[in-house]
Write a protein that holds these residues in place. Structure first.
Motif: not given
Length: 665
Positions: A381, A429-430, A439-440, A379, A471, A433-434, A436-437, A527
């Motif tokens: 960042t 960007h989250a 991630v970006n 992703y 994404e 990330p694991e 949050q959806t 974020y």
């Protein structure tokens, strides 16, 4: 009997060596005579003559004559001992002489008497070498004749020592034999295991099998007499295993290791187990025809680094259909670049290929193949990862959308669209990330200008607007991937009022701060962000009016005020304020124009269609809202309303409005 020519003792006729002195006597032997015939009752001279006549004394051997007889004679030497032989004299006669004249044995020497001639033993006397007549005659002369066969004391001691030694040796040997018998009888029987174990290999090279077998029947037969319950002992105490039993090839070495219970065998069954590790080299396995089952198989990786997935395509593999082949990964999810995964054929990871070989006559080789994970994206960042080309693609998409959709808003009388300018982006960007959806997200921010005129007003207004993409991914080669068709734009609206004359509604934000608050500040808990947005600083501005225009506008305003009070059309325009789509009963709405509405606006656009059809709302608040419009005539209660009361435009628009709203949830 014959006489030894050296020592004078009588020896057996067949003797070749004198047992008393060791002299060879073969050539000196005379005729065999009874000694009693030679010596009994004879004087020395007579005895000598008799012995000579009978061959016991030889004139040709004077030493022998001297050794046996002498011319001198005394009381202590009655003719049987020569003074030249003092040792012999001392052997047979004591210093007193007279005590021994009556015989050659001292009366106190009972042991000697018993050894050579026991008068109380008639049988031994009869068997004596002097003959039965002499043995029975107890006369002194005969006893002296027996003395010629007497053994010296030194010789007796030597014989005694010899006899003792012999007895000792015999005793030692006897003890040894008994000890050996005892040890052998008390020793536990030993069971040798190796002669009964066999290791066999079978199958095909590279997939061979090995088995180990113990011949219990033969072992029981061999040891049944030595060990009680031998069958039970073997079952309980003897165990073994092979270190490799499958997938063997010629030349492999397999090892058989024993796992015996030696202690139990010894204590319970009284035996000792004897065994050693057995090594066997695999040989004579049949050669196998093999084929490459991975020919034409393509493995691909996709997804995000750390959460990637693997898949295979075997449509070009000719064996898949013919041999019912399939493939499985040992790991196919949550992959990262650099991971090594294995693709197995069928379930050969869990079992051998024997069944496959028997069915098709050949086997795949290898059975598995390793692949290194690569090409997974990460992703984005940082804005540094964004290329100019990708930014241009996203900007083109946003500007074309604005031109084709939002410019339709600027078709009313008294408004004119001027321009739209790109200000920059907000990249979010989250933080986790694991969790949050998406991630970006990236928001492209624009500033649009529109000129609104309604006499006597003449004003330019600003609209802040965005388009969002999500994404964004970057490959391990630095290439950016973004779905340009997966976008989102502004739902918010604001109004521009120019006095009481007119109002305009626009999708966007009246200020940049308002936009920032919604797309950045409100998501700051989840974020992190970076931005490149820069405003040009120009806000709404009035256009200068000359005096003539001012006069004209004032006159126009007065006329408009009069017209507004008298003209129903003007009142209708005023009454339409707050209505989303005033023409939704006479045309088909588009999805693009509906998607720009908020959920609340979509709900209002739907309600106004039902209001035009006379629908009586259960929510009195909604009903009161529409009662202020002259066109709303509530005639049909909610429980009696039928969709057939709507025309085709209204039905289609209600369905589309609901579809767009549902797609967001």
């Amino acid at each position: 009997m014959v006489q030894c020519p050296a020592c004078g003792n009588m020896i057996r006729t067949e003797a070749k060596i004198c047992p008393f002195c060791g002299t060879a006597v073969d050539k000196y032997k005379g005729p065999e005579v009874e000694i009693s015939q030679v010596l009994m009752g004879a004087s020395k001279k007579e005895a000598a003559e008799e012995l000579t006549n009978h061959g016991f004394l030889d004139d040709s051997v004077p030493e022998m004559n001297q050794g046996f007889m002498s011319d001198t004679r005394s009381e202590t030497n009655p003719g049987f001992m020569d003074n030249m032989e003092p040792e012999m004299n001392s052997e047979f006669l004591g210093e007193a002489g007279s005590d021994r004249e009556q015989g050659f044995m001292d009366e106190t020497d009972s042991e000697g008497e018993q050894e050579f001639m026991d008068e109380t033993d008639p049988e031994r006397n009869q068997d004596s070498m002097y003959g039965p007549e002499y043995s029975k005659d107890p006369s002194p002369k005969r006893r002296r004749a027996r003395g010629t066969f007497h053994v010296s004391a030194k010789e007796k001691k030597r014989i005694r020592r010899r006899n003792i030694a012999i007895v000792s040796i015999i005793g030692i040997l006897l003890v040894g034999v008994l000890t050996t018998i005892f040890v052998l009888s008390s020793r536990k029987p030993t069971v040798e295991l190796l002669p009964y174990i066999t290791v066999k290999t079978s199958g095909y090279d590279s997939i061979g099998q090995a088995t180990a077998n113990f011949d219990y029947d033969q072992a029981c037969a061999d040891y049944s007499k030595k060990i009680k319950n031998i069958d039970q002992m073997l079952s309980e105490c003897v165990h073994f295993e092979l270190d490799h039993t499958e997938n063997l090839k010629n030349g492999d070495e397999i090892i058989l290791r024993w796992q015996c219970d030696d202690e139990r065998a010894k204590k319970t069954y009284g035996c000792i187990l004897e065994y050693t590790t057995l090594k066997v080299t695999v040989e004579d396995l049949d050669e196998v025809e093999s084929f490459d089952a991975f020919e034409g198989v393509k493995v691909t990786f996709e997804g995000i680094n750390g959460h990637g997935s693997a898949s295979y395509d075997a449509k070009n593999n000719k064996y898949v259909k013919d041999m019912d082949l399939y493939f499985t990964f040992d790991k196919s999810k949550d992959l990262s670049n650099g991971d090594v995964i294995t693709l197995w054929i069928n379930d050969f990871k869990e079992k051998d290929t024997t069944e496959f070989l028997e069915r098709y006559g050949k086997v795949p080789s290898p059975l598995s193949k390793e692949f290194t994970v690569e090409g997974l994206q990460s992703y984005v960042t940082s804005g540094d990862e964004l290329s100019d080309e990708v930014l241009k693609q996203m900007k083109d998409k946003a500007e074309k959308y604005y031109d084709s959709h939002l410019s339709e808003e600027f078709t009313s009388e008294g408004e004119e669209f001027k321009e739209i300018n790109y200000l920059g982006y907000y990249l979010l960007h989250a933080k986790k990330p694991e969790e949050q959806t998406p991630v970006n997200k990236i928001y492209l921010v624009y500033k649009a200008r529109v000129l609104n005129t309604a006499a006597p007003y003449h004003q330019e207004n600003v609209i802040y607007w965005f388009m969002r993409f999500k994404e964004l991914r970057v490959s391990d080669q630095g290439e950016i991937d973004v779905d340009l068709d997966d976008y989102y734009t502004v739902e918010n609206t604001f109004s521009v009022k120019l006095g009481a004359a007119a109002s305009w509604y626009y999708h966007g934000y009246e200020t940049l701060d308002a936009l920032y608050e919604e797309v950045v500040a409100d998501q700051s808990d989840d974020y992190a962000h970076e931005e490149t947005v820069k405003d040009d600083g120009k806000g709404p501005s009035d256009v200068e009016k000359d005096e003539e225009a001012t006069t004209e506008d004032a006159s126009t305003e007065e006329q408009n005020a009069t017209t507004e009070s008298d003209d129903p059309a003007s009142r209708s325009t005023s009454e339409e304020e707050g209505i989303i789509f005033s023409d939704s009963s006479s045309r088909y709405l588009t999805e693009s124009e509906i998607s720009s509405l908020s959920d609340e606006e979509i709900r209002s656009a739907t309600n106004e269609i039902f209001a035009r059809a006379g629908y009586i709302f259960k929510d009195t608040g909604i009903g009161d809202f529409y009662k202020k419009y002259s066109w709303y005539h509530p005639t049909t209660p909610a429980d009696q309303f039928d969709m057939d009361q709507l025309n085709e435009y209204e039905v289609a628009n209600v369905v589309l409005l609901q579809k767009v709203r549902d797609s967001r949830h």
